[in-house]
Design an enzyme around this catalytic site. Structure first.
Site, PDB file in Angstrom:
ATOM      1  CB  CYS A  86      -0.960   0.119   1.134  1.00  0.00           C
ATOM      2  SG  CYS A  86      -1.813   1.371   1.281  1.00  0.00           S
ATOM      3  CG  ASN A 197      -7.072   5.197   4.377  1.00  0.00           C
ATOM      4  OD1 ASN A 197      -7.126   3.929   3.824  1.00  0.00           O
ATOM      5  ND2 ASN A 197      -6.273   5.298   5.472  1.00  0.00           N
ATOM      6  CG  ASN A 322       1.206  -0.815   4.803  1.00  0.00           C
ATOM      7  OD1 ASN A 322       1.703   0.051   5.483  1.00  0.00           O
ATOM      8  ND2 ASN A 322       0.064  -1.188   4.896  1.00  0.00           N
ATOM      9  CB  SER A 373      -1.860  15.728   0.954  1.00  0.00           C
ATOM     10  OG  SER A 373      -2.980  15.191   0.954  1.00  0.00           O
ATOM     11  CG  HIS A 391       1.214   6.160   6.937  1.00  0.00           C
ATOM     12  ND1 HIS A 391       0.678   6.412   7.888  1.00  0.00           N
ATOM     13  CD2 HIS A 391       0.207   5.268   6.084  1.00  0.00           C
ATOM     14  CE1 HIS A 391      -0.554   5.688   8.231  1.00  0.00           C
ATOM     15  NE2 HIS A 391      -0.746   5.177   6.921  1.00  0.00           N
ATOM     16  CB  ALA A 393      -3.765  12.575   9.239  1.00  0.00           C
TER      17      ALA A 393
END
Length: 472
Positions: A86, A197, A322, A373, A391, A393
C-alpha cells in the site's frame, strides 16, 4: 529544539524511539506502548520506532519501523500489514487550479474518472487484457507498452524511472502453489482503488518558499493541479498475508515461538517459510505499484476525454508505506519493516532513483479527507531513524466511533459543501463519508510539524484538495 520532537521510551522488552511533538506524544494510548513491547519480544531486533501518526493496528501499530540485521534477522507479516505495498503516487497535470474553479467542472472531472476507474468494492477493472502473471513477476515492466504512454517519448518518460521501484525480483517458483481463485480475483481488481481510506484526489499545489528551487526542479509550480493516489495490492496482497500467515502461525506453535500477543507472526529469514513469505511479499509489491500506475492511467484517459488530447499526466513519484526489504547503511545490511511509514531519502543517498539523486526523492504524505496533503524530502539527520517518516494523518478513532461522534452536518462543513470551494466527492450521500471525515484523524499539520521539528524531513509543497474519488 529537535529534542522536543523525540522521546526514547524504555519498555520491559526494549526501547522504542518515538518521533512526536509534546502534545501528540501525550495523546498516545497505552496500547501503543503495549504493542511496542510485544513487537520488541521478537528476537534479535536492533531498532524500533514510531512516527507521529502512530495508532493501534492488528498485531503492530501503524507508524512502525522495525529493523533486524539481514544476516540473522526475522520477517514479520504482522509488521508489514495485510495490504502489502500500500502506498502513494502523485501525478503532475498540465492544469492550473483556476482551470477547475467551477464546482460544476470539478464534478465533471470526478464523473469522467469514474468512467475508467470503478469505485465499487467488487467491481471489475478495465484491464482484462493484461496478464497478471507478468504483473506479479515483472512489476511495471510486465505491462503491455500501450499502458506506458510515455514509453513512446523516452526523453520525457517518467513512468518507469520516477518510482521507488519499478520491479521487485524474487524466486517466482512460489507462485505455483497459489490457488487459482486468488489469481482470478486479483486479476479482476487490477486498476481499482479498494475501500476504506483509499482514494484518488485532485489537488492544487502551494510551494514552500524555502524549498522553491527544489520544487521547480521537480516540475512543480504554485497553483498546479496534481493527482494523488492511495491504494495497494488489493486481493493479491491479502491472500499472501492469509496463506503465509497460516503456515507461519503453525510453525511458531511447533517450534515454541511467540510473544505476549498470539496474533503477532514472525519467522527467521533463514527459515523456508520466512523466505516463502518474502518472495510472495515481493510479488505483492509488484502488484501494488502496477495497480497505482493503472489508476493513474485511468485518470489520464478521463482527463483527455474532458480537457482534450493536450492533457498531460506525468509521474512525480510512487512509493510504498507497508513493506519489508533489505537496506544498506554504513556498509551494513539491515532488513527493514515499515508499516504505515514512508522512506524519505536526502540528496546524495545512493538509493534515490537516478532522477532524484541530486535532490532526494519526493516523500508523499496524504492528509485526511478534506485537509491538506504534503510533498516532502528527507533530511540527512533522518539516518538515525533509518530514513522513516510518517505516512499520513493517523486515525484517532474507529469508523464506528466516528459515526457516533460526528454528525453529517459537521462532515459536510469539513468538505465545504454548498460553497464555491466545495471539495467534490463521488459518494452519493454524506452519510457514507462521515467515518473518513477529518475528525476521525489526527491533525496532519501537527504530524508534519513533528517530522520537520525532529529533523527527519522538510516540506517542499502543500497540496490542497479540490475533489476526490473514493471506493464505495
Amino acid at each position: 529544539m529537535k529534542e522536543n520532537f523525540y522521546q526514547k521510551v524504555q519498555l520491559p522488552a526494549g526501547q522504542v524511539h518515538v518521533y512526536a511533538g509534546p502534545e501528540l506524544f501525550a495523546s498516545l494510548d497505552y496500547k501503543v506502548f503495549e504493542m511496542a513491547n510485544n513487537n520488541l519480544q521478537i528476537p534479535k531486533q536492533v531498532y524500533m520506532s514510531y512516527t507521529p501518526d502512530v495508532h493501534v493496528g492488528l498485531g503492530t501499530c501503524i507508524g512502525t519501523t522495525a529493523v533486524w540485521n539481514a544476516a540473522d534477522g526475522f520477517v514479520s507479516p504482522s509488521i508489514v500489514g495485510s495490504d502489502i505495498g500500500c502506498g502513494m503516487r502523485v501525478q503532475l497535470t498540465s492544469l492550473h487550479k483556476d482551470d477547475l474553479k467551477e464546482v460544476k467542472l470539478r464534478r465533471k472531472f470526478v464523473r469522467a474518472i469514474e468512467k475508467y476507474l470503478p469505485a465499487e468494492e467488487h467491481a471489475r477493472g478495465h484491464f482484462s487484457d493484461i496478464r497478471l502473471e507478468h504483473v506479479v513477476k515483472k512489476g511495471l515492466h510486465g505491462l503491455p507498452k500501450k499502458y506506458i504512454p510515455d514509453a513512446y517519448t523516452p526523453r520525457k518518460a517518467t513512468s518507469l524511472t520516477h518510482v521507488e521501484s519499478s520491479q521487485f525480483y524474487f524466486d517466482d517458483e512460489v507462485l505455483d502453489k497459489f490457488p487459482e481463485m486468488v489469481w482470478h480475483r486479483a486479476h479482476r481488481q487490477l486498476g481499482t482503488l479498494g475501500g476504506g481510506n483509499h482514494f484518488v484526489e485532485i489537488q492544487a499545489i502551494e510551494i514552500a518558499e524555502e524549498n522553491r528551487e527544489m520544487a521547480e526542479a521537480w516540475g512543480l509550480y504554485d497553483g498546479q493541479v496534481v493527482i494523488m493516489i492511495h491504494s495497494g495490492s488489493r486481493a493479491w496482497g491479502g491472500a499472501v498475508s492469509q496463506y503465509c500467515g497460516t503456515d507461519i502461525a503453525k510453525m511458531m506453535r511447533q517450534e515454541g515461538l511467540g510473544t505476549a500477543d498470539p496474533k503477532l507472526l514472525y519467522a527467521p529469514l533463514s527459515h523456508p517459510l520466512g523466505q516463502n513469505y518474502v518472495n510472495l511479499m515481493y510479488s505483492a509489491l509488484n502488484y501494488a505499484v502496477v495497480n497505482r500506475h493503472l489508476i493513474a492511467y485511468a485518470v489520464r484517459e478521463a482527463g483527455k476525454d474532458l480537457f482534450g488530447p493536450k492533457f498531460e499526466l506525468r509521474t512525480l513519484y510512487d512509493l510504498m508505506h507497508n513493506y519489508a526489504w533489505e537496506e544498506k547503511q554504513d556498509g551494513h545490511s539491515y532488513f527493514v519493516h515499515r508499516k504505515g511509514a514512508t522512506r524519505a531519502l536526502p540528496a546524495g543517498h545512493p538509493d534515490n532513483p537516478e532522477p532524484y539523486l541530486s535532490t532526494g526523492h519526493p516523500a508523499l504524505i496524504p492528509g485526511s479527507m478534506g485537509t491538506a496533503s504534503y510533498i516532502m524530502v528527507g533530511s540527512p539527520e533522518g539516518k538515525a531513524n533509518h530514513y522513516s517518516i510518517c505516512h499520513g494523518a493517523g486515525r484517532i478513532r474507529s469508523r464506528n466511533a466516528t459515526k457516533q461522534l460526528v454528525s453529517v452536518e459537521e462532515a459536510a462543513a469539513a468538505m465545504r459543501v454548498g460553497t464555491d470551494d466545495e471539495i467534490v466527492v463521488n459518494q452519493r450521500s454524506m452519510e457514507s463519508l462521515v467515518d473518513e471525515s477529518p475528525m476521525a484523524y489526527k491533525d496532519v499539520d501537527q504530524i508534519i510539524e513533528s517530522v520537520v521539528g525532529a529533523g527527519l524531513a522538510q516540506v517542499v509543497a502543500k497540496c490542497k484538495p479540490l475533489a476526490a474519488v473514493k471506493g464505495t
